[in-house]
Motif scaffolding. Structure first.
Motif: not given
Lengths: 81, 387
Positions: B83-85, B280-297
């Protein structure tokens, strides 16, 4: 060092506002603000002259109070050439 | 105009015989700005840090939380770290896009893309609220992470659309052929600025021999900070006697497009700005990748009584280091080493990059371009003198 100090809105003139912080007044654009602002609101300024967000007054006053303490210290300022 | 408490860089440049001479940088940063954090609880100190050092608030908050965690001998769990990433990547997208949509067009004499930037800020500035509804994203040990998938997905879709249209005019160029096509055909202010640099022979302008900041041994770094009683290190840092540069170019130098630009024109304006766009482009891709697997904690309880800790993060402008010392459950000392102090060091990338370069007909304009490419986190005042 990445500091953006809350400034209080004194006057609003269309898409710009006069803000004040520690006795310094400056005119900033409101065109990046996500919501309408009012006189007395605290805002953060970025890129020199753009207000970008409102700061809740309690948080703004806490930050300003902290900075008053910092500025009161005689060795706070720095000048390394 | 800056406020005295916010700090400022005074940059004095000289020109002789058509070439830039030695530049002088006076860093007016308030070195004692973190001193009054002493005596506060770790949670209160971290909250204040995010309110005061709000230009890169999320990076500051994450670095602060990690410093406190290390002082407690803990580290946040894997989900919290993801989530911090996400928060850091979101801030990076917003900061880099702000340069491309606001600062760079104004330097090139074009109107800034305020509507696009406002839409992007609307999508990303409150991203942390979608991840941490209670607002405790900066809590040491991790806050109450409860990602809201639908709003998050909408925010990312908006960000991709705005950046695609306003910065890239389509897909982001990722390799030399697509970069050349983009410079030749894209119609955004960003593309026009960079194509103009190439046409004017300024691609390599400002290339500096200052090397990139290597990985720093955390024990040596902590020792160096602990011994920095007068703040000389945090205001004018070096590593084993050498000055380094930090930021997007240091991080992206190995990316194929950036590597090709470096090989062709060196670490000058074009490489510095292209690295920011690639990131800028790679950070946006990274966000999309992380969003797909974030869960509650729920995070961990973290409140150190004694000890010291270091938090190191890659912020938009470069490496950011926080260090905290704890005594009897209270902060006894707090230090921040920010990227601007590396890049705008009196012997750093700006000073070295300008020295001996052709000043052209508009030396101030050229100097401002290089300053913008290196991206200070404080306001600056530039003065020009004929030597």
């Amino acid at each position: 060092m990445c500091m953006a100090i809350p400034s209080r809105i004194l006057r609003i003139d269309g898409d710009s506002a006069t803000v004040e912080c520690f006795g310094v007044e400056r005119v900033v654009s409101l065109m990046l603000m996500p919501e309408p602002v009012a006189i007395g609101d605290y805002v953060l300024i970025q890129s020199g002259s753009f207000a970008v967000e409102t700061v809740e007054s309690g948080a703004a006053l806490a930050a300003l109070d902290y900075l008053r303490q910092v500025l009161a210290e005689p060795d706070t300022a720095n000048d390394v050439a | 105009m800056s406020l005295p408490a916010e700090g400022r860089l005074d940059i004095e440049i000289s020109v002789a015989d058509g070439l830039f001479g030695p530049a002088i940088i006076r860093n007016q940063r308030p070195v004692g700005a973190t001193a009054a954090l002493a005596g506060r609880s770790p949670g209160e100190a971290v909250r204040l840090v995010t309110r005061l050092f709000s230009v890169c608030r999320l990076a500051q908050g994450v670095a602060a939380a990690e410093a406190v965690e290390q002082a407690a001998g803990q580290s946040a769990g894997a989900v919290q770290r993801q989530a911090r990433r996400m928060l850091l990547a979101g801030e990076m997208v917003l900061e880099h896009a702000s340069r491309a949509l606001l600062d760079w067009p104004m330097l090139a004499g074009e109107a800034p893309s305020l509507a696009a930037l406002k839409a992007l800020r609307g999508a990303l500035a409150a991203l942390h609220g979608d991840l941490y509804p209670a607002g405790d994203w900066m809590c040491p040990g991790g806050g109450g992470l409860a990602p809201s998938a639908a709003p998050l997905s909408q925010r990312l879709a908006t960000a991709r659309q705005v950046i695609g249209q306003a910065v890239f005019g389509g897909d982001a160029p990722v390799d030399p052929p697509s970069w050349r096509r983009w410079l030749a055909t894209a119609h955004t202010a960003t593309a026009r600025l960079l194509a103009g640099l190439v046409e004017q022979g300024l691609a390599g302008f400002g290339a500096s021999s200052v090397t990139t900041l290597p990985a720093l041994d955390p024990v040596l770094l902590a020792t160096r900070l602990a011994a920095d009683a007068d703040g000389a290190f945090v205001i004018r840092p070096d590593w084993q006697g050498a000055v380094h540069q930090t930021g997007p170019l240091a991080r992206q130098a190995g990316q194929p497009l950036v590597a090709a630009i470096l090989a062709e024109s060196g670490p000058g304006l074009l490489a510095l700005m292209a690295a920011r766009l690639v990131e800028l482009a790679s950070a946006l891709w990274e966000m999309e990748e992380i969003a797909a697997r974030l869960c509650q904690d729920d995070g961990l309880f973290c409140s150190p009584a004694e000890g010291s800790g270091l938090g190191v993060v890659e912020a938009a402008r470069g490496r950011l280091v926080h260090r905290v010392e704890m005594r009897e459950g209270r902060v006894s000392r707090y230090q921040i080493l920010a990227p601007t102090e590396w890049n705008f060091h009196p012997h750093g990338a700006l000073v070295d990059g300008l020295l001996g370069q052709p000043a052209g007909r508009d030396p101030e304009g050229r100097a401002r371009l290089l300053i913008a490419a290196l991206d200070p986190c404080v306001d600056y005042r530039l003065s020009l003198a004929d030597a």
